[in-house]
Write an enzyme that holds these catalytic residues in place. Structure first.
Site, PDB file in Angstrom:
ATOM      1  N   LYS A 166     -11.769  -4.156  -2.131  1.00 32.82           N
ATOM      2  CA  LYS A 166     -11.000  -4.164  -0.796  1.00 32.82           C
ATOM      3  C   LYS A 166      -9.573  -3.871  -0.832  1.00 32.82           C
ATOM      4  O   LYS A 166      -9.047  -3.291  -0.023  1.00 32.82           O
ATOM      5  CB  LYS A 166     -11.781  -5.200  -0.139  1.00 32.82           C
ATOM      6  N   ARG A 167      -9.030  -4.297  -1.920  1.00 33.13           N
ATOM      7  CA  ARG A 167      -7.446  -4.252  -2.047  1.00 33.13           C
ATOM      8  C   ARG A 167      -7.067  -2.948  -2.599  1.00 33.13           C
ATOM      9  O   ARG A 167      -5.930  -2.430  -2.461  1.00 33.13           O
ATOM     10  CB  ARG A 167      -7.057  -5.349  -2.948  1.00 33.13           C
TER      11      ARG A 167
END
Ligand code: GLU
Length: 511
Positions: A268-269
């Site tokens: 997600k990062r």
């Protein structure tokens, strides 16, 4: 089929792919696509996440037949033959199943406190090992396997906290079949006794709720991410313990999405770090942190879905562009790869460009008009459509249309210096006078159609024996500020006579 997200945050593109494959498979086989929300972990619940997931699926054109979000696709309320569809609302269902497992000897009560477990963990680590709650230790712990039945009853009656744990069989080869990976065998002695239900919040854990609900909702096929493969032996054993093996679903575990480098899983990062979205829609976290979304970045949902479909699946042909209907017709699990699928942001852009070119001018105009209106530009629709038609070949996103066509809508304020020196001031300084003469001629014209102007300007330049390139480029410079753009006559017609004259006068005054 079901897609069973936990509302712990926005749906990552890998999650959208899982939903998509479930949807395609359901459509292809005349099945039902259910959304079930797995929200039994109240600690990880994130407000807004459920609505986000529904909005994302809706944007992608993934229609929900049953469950949360069914109907118009955006409503979080739902009814249906297997309602309710939110596990927190099914709370009352699960204890019975946990107790059934205790009764059949497949599960037991465990009263160990968090502190006691922590101590066991520390001890094991100090000895260089790892604590596992399993067949080796369970008989010696605070469980109904050891405590007399009366004692167990008394503890529960006086309100002691407990959990129900699965009694993992010892040394049993669990042979599983995965529709993508084939046969997988795991020996049960490597597994621990997972918690199935907790008295503290009277809720099941993922494992129990998932199996019970898949059974009650008559799920025939589970397609989910690879990260759930380690849970599969437990799930198999749970089906067996319940006596449901006859109807247990078939499983398919999808390969991971990998970072653009191919090293490690796409997280997600990564989006923020590497400058591309990993979420379908923009997400604003409850703390106010913003993450980019494909939608807001200008991607067409069809392009996004097309790209996702091919991340892990291939049709076995050279075809790359697929409509949803074609995906439904061609998707099959036996063409899903076992190994991770590398995500390439430039491929995502490429897909968008392909869709850009196939979109009709009318469709693109619909999306372009709001952008123009925001800039205070209100042109006639059919003229905007023509502008779009002239520049769309070079656009990847609808937003690019502005950069590629702004000269139609606003008069130049700066003029390209090189072009000024070469054309306007070149040719012995005669060009401004020639442009002034053309200006007067155009000012007297009634027919401002491109075809007529094209012919008129050319024949005038020829008649006067002016250098064609010099004069045409000077006129272009006056109209758009640089040596670029489509045919001059086309520009004149689109911007109209008053604006054409205005721009030429501007250039004559300023250059
Ligand atoms: N709630 C699980 C998730 O968030 C579902 C996993 C499954 O499909 O079994 O992915």
């Amino acid at each position: 089929m079901r897609f069973a997200p936990s509302p712990t945050g926005p749906l990552h593109m890998g999650g959208v792919r899982t939903a998509l494959y479930n949807y395609l498979f359901a459509r292809a086989h005349g099945g039902t696509f259910i959304i079930r929300v797995e929200d039994t972990d109240s600690q990880r619940f994130v407000p807004g996440a459920e609505q986000y997931i529904l909005d994302a699926l809706d944007w992608c054109g993934i229609h929900i037949d049953e469950g949360i979000g069914a109907g118009d696709g955006t409503s979080v309320e739902s009814q249906g033959p297997h309602a309710p569809y939110r596990q927190s609302e099914r709370k009352a269902i699960y204890l019975k199943y946990a107790l059934d497992l205790i009764a059949s000897g497949n599960a037991y009560y465990a009263f160990d406190t968090a502190e006691a477990l922590e101590e066991l963990r520390e001890k094991a680590e100090a000895a260089g090992g790892k604590f596992a709650y399993n067949f080796e230790v369970r008989e010696g712990l605070e469980t109904s396997l050891r405590l007399p039945a009366e004692e167990v009853k008394a503890r529960i009656a006086r309100g002691d906290q407990y959990v129900v744990r699965f009694k993992m069989p010892e040394n049993e080869d669990v042979v599983m079949h995965d529709l993508i990976r084939g046969e997988v065998t795991i020996n049960s002695s490597t597994l621990d006794d997972k918690v199935l239900w907790k008295s503290s919040d009277e809720l099941p854990t993922y494992h129990l709720a998932n199996i019970v609900d898949d059974h009650l909702m008559e799920i025939s096929h589970v397609i989910r991410g690879e990260e759930w493969l380690p849970s599969l032996p437990l799930h198999y054993l749970l089906y067996k313990a319940f006596g449901w093996t006859e109807t247990q679903p078939l499983f398919a575990h999808l390969p991971l999405l990998l970072k653009p480098t191919g090293q490690g899983k796409l997280s997600k990062r990564d989006g923020d770090k590497l400058g591309f979205p990993v979420f379908p829609l923009r997400w604003i976290s409850p703390e106010g942190e913003i993450s980019a979304g494909y939608k807001e970045d200008g991607y067409f949902p069809e392009a996004f879905v097309n790209m996702l479909a091919l991340l892990g699946w291939n049709p076995g042909t050279e075809q790359e562009i697929f409509s949803m209907q074609e995906l439904v017709e061609q998707f099959s699990l036996d063409r899903v790869s076992k190994s991770g699928a590398r995500f390439q942001p430039e491929k995502a852009r490429w897909f968008n460009q392909q869709y850009m070119h196939t979109k009709s001018n009318a469709e693109l105009t619909n999306e372009f008009i709001p952008i123009l209106l925001e800039k205070g530009i209100a042109w006639e629709r059919d003229k905007i459509e023509r502008v779009v038609g002239l520049v769309k070949e070079r656009a990847t996103f609808v937003n690019d249309l502005w950069e590629l066509s702004s000269y139609f809508f606003v008069a130049p304020i700066v003029y390209d210096e090189k072009a000024v020196a070469k054309f306007w001031k070149g040719g012995g300084g005669e060009n401004p006078k020639r442009i002034a003469a053309l200006r007067d001629m155009l000012a007297g014209e009634v027919d401002f159609s491109a075809a007529h102007l094209e012919e008129l300007i050319h024949s005038e330049i020829e008649r006067r024996e002016w250098p064609m390139g010099q004069v045409m480029n000077s006129l272009r410079l006056a109209l758009v500020g640089a040596s670029m753009g489509p045919g001059l006559a086309e520009i004149c017609e689109l911007i109209g006579k008053p604006e054409t004259i205005f721009r030429i006068d501007n250039a004559l005054g300023r250059l």
